[in-house]
Structure formats: C-alpha cells, structure tokens
Design a protein around this motif. Sequence first.
Motif, PDB file in Angstrom:
ATOM      1  N   THR A 147       0.683  -2.992  -9.964  1.00  0.00           N
ATOM      2  CA  THR A 147       1.758  -2.384  -9.750  1.00  0.00           C
ATOM      3  C   THR A 147       1.305  -1.464  -8.540  1.00  0.00           C
ATOM      4  O   THR A 147       0.386  -1.202  -9.172  1.00  0.00           O
ATOM      5  N   ARG A 148       1.848  -1.886  -7.302  1.00  0.00           N
ATOM      6  CA  ARG A 148       0.810  -0.589  -6.324  1.00  0.00           C
ATOM      7  C   ARG A 148       1.729  -0.381  -5.606  1.00  0.00           C
ATOM      8  O   ARG A 148       2.550   0.569  -5.670  1.00  0.00           O
ATOM      9  N   PHE A 149       0.479   0.944  -5.038  1.00  0.00           N
ATOM     10  CA  PHE A 149       1.263   1.893  -3.965  1.00  0.00           C
ATOM     11  C   PHE A 149       1.708   0.911  -2.508  1.00  0.00           C
ATOM     12  O   PHE A 149       1.283  -0.377  -2.219  1.00  0.00           O
ATOM     13  N   TRP A 171       6.981  11.859  -2.045  1.00  0.00           N
ATOM     14  CA  TRP A 171       6.410  10.877  -1.543  1.00  0.00           C
ATOM     15  C   TRP A 171       5.631  11.049  -0.603  1.00  0.00           C
ATOM     16  O   TRP A 171       4.108  11.486   0.006  1.00  0.00           O
ATOM     17  N   LYS A 172       5.624  12.245   0.293  1.00  0.00           N
ATOM     18  CA  LYS A 172       4.450  14.297   0.298  1.00  0.00           C
ATOM     19  C   LYS A 172       3.792  14.041  -0.492  1.00  0.00           C
ATOM     20  O   LYS A 172       2.358  14.542  -0.217  1.00  0.00           O
ATOM     21  N   ARG A 173       3.696  14.445  -2.025  1.00  0.00           N
ATOM     22  CA  ARG A 173       3.028  14.985  -2.715  1.00  0.00           C
ATOM     23  C   ARG A 173       1.899  13.486  -3.183  1.00  0.00           C
ATOM     24  O   ARG A 173       0.963  13.897  -3.481  1.00  0.00           O
ATOM     25  N   HIS A 174       2.269  12.462  -3.368  1.00  0.00           N
ATOM     26  CA  HIS A 174       2.487  11.486  -4.051  1.00  0.00           C
ATOM     27  C   HIS A 174       1.071  10.200  -3.080  1.00  0.00           C
ATOM     28  O   HIS A 174       0.216   8.741  -3.525  1.00  0.00           O
ATOM     29  N   PHE A 175       1.903  10.038  -1.573  1.00  0.00           N
ATOM     30  CA  PHE A 175       0.890   9.155  -0.777  1.00  0.00           C
ATOM     31  C   PHE A 175       0.097   9.579   1.057  1.00  0.00           C
ATOM     32  O   PHE A 175       0.885   9.884   1.573  1.00  0.00           O
ATOM     33  N   PRO A 176      -0.504   9.693   0.157  1.00  0.00           N
ATOM     34  CA  PRO A 176      -1.711  10.042   1.429  1.00  0.00           C
ATOM     35  C   PRO A 176      -2.011   8.741   1.870  1.00  0.00           C
ATOM     36  O   PRO A 176      -2.006   7.889   0.969  1.00  0.00           O
ATOM     37  N   ARG A 192      -3.951   5.653   0.713  1.00  0.00           N
ATOM     38  CA  ARG A 192      -3.924   4.688  -0.772  1.00  0.00           C
ATOM     39  C   ARG A 192      -2.390   4.361  -0.348  1.00  0.00           C
ATOM     40  O   ARG A 192      -2.140   2.620  -1.143  1.00  0.00           O
ATOM     41  N   ASN A 193      -2.638   3.555   0.992  1.00  0.00           N
ATOM     42  CA  ASN A 193      -1.782   2.506   1.261  1.00  0.00           C
ATOM     43  C   ASN A 193      -2.133   1.345   0.732  1.00  0.00           C
ATOM     44  O   ASN A 193      -3.797   0.642   0.641  1.00  0.00           O
ATOM     45  N   ARG A 230      -9.583   6.643  -5.661  1.00  0.00           N
ATOM     46  CA  ARG A 230     -10.150   6.458  -4.639  1.00  0.00           C
ATOM     47  C   ARG A 230     -10.061   6.139  -3.156  1.00  0.00           C
ATOM     48  O   ARG A 230      -8.568   5.821  -2.508  1.00  0.00           O
ATOM     49  N   LYS A 231     -10.148   6.826  -2.372  1.00  0.00           N
ATOM     50  CA  LYS A 231      -9.966   7.131  -0.682  1.00  0.00           C
ATOM     51  C   LYS A 231     -10.396   6.118  -0.635  1.00  0.00           C
ATOM     52  O   LYS A 231     -11.580   5.795  -0.297  1.00  0.00           O
ATOM     53  N   ILE A 232      -9.441   5.025  -0.249  1.00  0.00           N
ATOM     54  CA  ILE A 232      -9.397   3.261   0.622  1.00  0.00           C
ATOM     55  C   ILE A 232      -8.774   3.454   2.033  1.00  0.00           C
ATOM     56  O   ILE A 232      -7.818   3.836   2.221  1.00  0.00           O
ATOM     57  N   LEU A 233      -9.822   3.006   3.252  1.00  0.00           N
ATOM     58  CA  LEU A 233      -9.276   2.889   4.676  1.00  0.00           C
ATOM     59  C   LEU A 233      -8.912   1.944   5.206  1.00  0.00           C
ATOM     60  O   LEU A 233      -8.999   1.870   6.268  1.00  0.00           O
TER      61      LEU A 233
END
Length: 482
Positions: free
Chosen positions: A86-88, A120-125, A128-129, A209-212
Amino acid sequence: MLSMAGKNIFGTLLPCSIILTFVLPVLEESPLLQLREKKTFNHLATKSPYTRRPISQFIDLKLWTASTVPNTYVPFHIDALYRHGTRFPSKSKLQAWWSTLTKLRSFDRKHKLKKSFMLWKRHFPHHRNYTLHKTGWNELTAHAEKVFKIAPKALCDVMNWKGSLLVMTSPKLRVLASANAFITKLQCLLEVCQRNTITNKACGKYKKRKILKDANNDRNGTVYYGKIPVSINAQLLRTFDNCSKYSNAVENNKTADFEHKKFLNSQVFQRTIAAVSYYFEKPITAPDVISLYQLCTFESALFEQYNICDLFTIESLQVMEYAADLKHYYKTGYGYDINFQLSCRLLQDIILRLDIALRKSETERNSSVVLRFGHAETLIPLLCFLNFYKDGIPLTADSFQLHRHMRLFRTGTFSPFAGSVMFLLYHSISEAHLPVKLAVISNDHLIKMPIANNCYFCDYNIVREYLYSLLAKFNCKQICHI
C-alpha cells in the motif's frame, strides 16, 4: 490491429443461488467491524489493502497453510512475484483531487470534504509522492513471515548461504522499499534458523523517508539490503515501460480504452453520478465522481477513513469498482493480447529457474529462492498469460449487469496492494519415486492449474508441458518489436 483474447479455459462459476454471497472478507468478522468498512473494502479494486481484500468465491481456492500441504511434501524451490505494498498517491493525483474538493466545498452540507482536506494536509507532505506507506511495509513483512512459517528450511538454507537466493525489483522506490521490508524481516528471522527458536525482537521497523524522486536512476544496477544483493531489473518487472508496441497499441492509443469510456457514458454510470450529486444538491461531472472514488480508495486503504466513501451507496461502489476493473481489463488484462504477452520473458525466466532447480535437486538437497518485486502491471499480465481469473464472456461496457456480482476478473481479489503469485516445487521426503510437484499460490491461496486434472499439487513435468505450450505461441524476443 489489436486482437481480442480468446475463450475461457479455466474456472467454474458457482450456482446463481449463491450469487449474493460472492465475497468474504479476509479477516474474520467482528462485532466492531462496521457496516461502512465492510461496504467499502469490498470494492476498492487494485487499491485494496492486502488484509482487507475481497476473496473470489468463483474459483476453487484453498488457503495455503502448513496443514493444507501433504505431510511428506517439502518445498525446495520458491519463485515469488510480489506487487508493492500500500502506497501514498502521486502528488499530481492529489492536486487533481484537491481541485475537485475545492470546487465542491461550498456544497458540502455534512462537512465530509472538510475532513478530507484536513486529513491530506496532515498526512501528505509532497515528499511522500508515490512512497510506500507503513501499511505497505507491514504487508510485505507479513508475507515474509508467512513464507518462513510454511517453508522454513528453504528460507533458512538461502539465508545461511547453503542454497541460492536471487532478489530482483523494479526501479521504482515504492517497489524497492517493499523488497527492503521483505528482506529485512527475513534477515531478522535468520535468528530462528541459527538458534532454532523464535525471537520476539522487534526488527525492521518502517521509517518515514523524505524522497524527492520516484525511481532509482540506475534501471539495471544492484542495491544491498544488509548483505543481500538486490538486482534492479526494469526489463522483466516493468516491461510495459520498455515496449514500443505496447505503448503504441495500448498506452498511447486513445481508442484502446473505448469500452471504459463507453461505460462512463452509460446509463448505469450516469445513475451513479446522479446518486452522488444528490448529496451536493447540484449536478457534478463524471471526473468529479471518479476523483471522489479515488479519494475514497486511498483514504480507506491508508487511514481507514470513510467520510468520502459515505457519499457512495453499495450499488455506486459496485459501479465504480467495475469501471476500475474495466480499465485494467483493457490496459493490463485480457482485453488485448499484447497486454499479457508482455509477461512472456518473465514467464520464460520463471520456467528456466524451475528447470534449473529440478535438475539440481537430483544431486543435491539445497534450496533455491527467487523473490521478484513489481507492480499491478507486472502481476496482472502474468496471471492472464497463465489463464487465471478469466471469464468466459469478456468484460465490456454493456456487460455490467452480467458481471456485476459474478466475474473472475475482479482486480481486488487477485491484484490488491502487496498481491502475489508464487511457484513452489515440492519433493516427497518419504516416497522419492513420486514426481516433483508444482503448486501455484495466489495471495496465500492454492489455486488449481488449468490442466487436465485441475490439481493443487501437480506433476511438474505435466505443468511444464502446459507452460511451454503457452510460450510456444509467441516469440518473446519479437513481442515488443513494431
């Protein structure tokens, strides 16, 4: 010209008298399991979380456990393909949903959309794309634990370097993370092999993890998880990205999804639009309804939130699920032959490694394990190449009523998040004269091979002839040539 897939050679549908009991939840029902949860999780198509996926009642499945494997059978080769967990969603997808929510916000009488905005504001910076969610990580660690529990010798052999272990993955980071979750759990379980005791030590926890970026830049390199090398193989596990013929015929062909578009303009779908519009007390569009359904699938899968899903009745969710399945039918499934022909080289590789394992078993008893990690677009074509989950009558825009309650091609049942297909070779430890058996496991269930005796544990030599007969129809090297 695109050719339509042929006649069904697998599966017997259940009598009409039990049509209404077509799905059972994976988890046992609990008094705490609310009706809205059961209603929603049965109809999320490929966005179904693994532990909440529906299970088809129309195929003769048997749960794969130690007790359903004959006592004398021991696996010595495992080849498993896993879809990522399961992914963002993607950033671009969320931006499209945001536009829909903004457009409909002033008509949100019960503030269901407001809750979605906050969620989504709270959980999706944005970093996390497309990344793996904690739920997805846990799905893959659970898979590792399940396989280890049923086939401990094979896993202990390869983790102790007594056998051979090959791990390969798509270059996409959500898939690499899924492979990491599985292997990390296996390495933790290695203590069980070494000490012959079960450890309660927590290991391999999910880390944010921050993944760009979305993919590893090296599409054919090697990464290491602990001491385990993982081969990045886009050619086998993301073939649809590397096939000009498929791109021209399906991916970039605006007429290839004709049936899906036709269904979106059907009276059935228009009634669903009207039903959802009723909540807002104003007409909304098909794209609006599709965006809301997609929001529903991700919010329930990632957060177990159902505010958006509450906009849909059970009948509306059935329509939306069918639309999603119809899209996959013509994009990755039986709709066009090129879709499942993409798995030709993958199936060749699976058979090659089955044959090698069989030859080695004649002189040695060490195990071999192949772990592959890919996408729904990897798993669905392979299952279709093998003629699993195939309906006698193709899915079309006009066949909704026929297939509504009673179809084999229902993606939530065979390609949920972390969905899998496994090929296991077994030999008998007490009757060496018996032929080596092959079992195919689809999402933790033994599935009968579509050959003469429809068996769960089949003589590999007979299955091998069947598999080669499938491959003989094509030149795998030429499939993607224009």
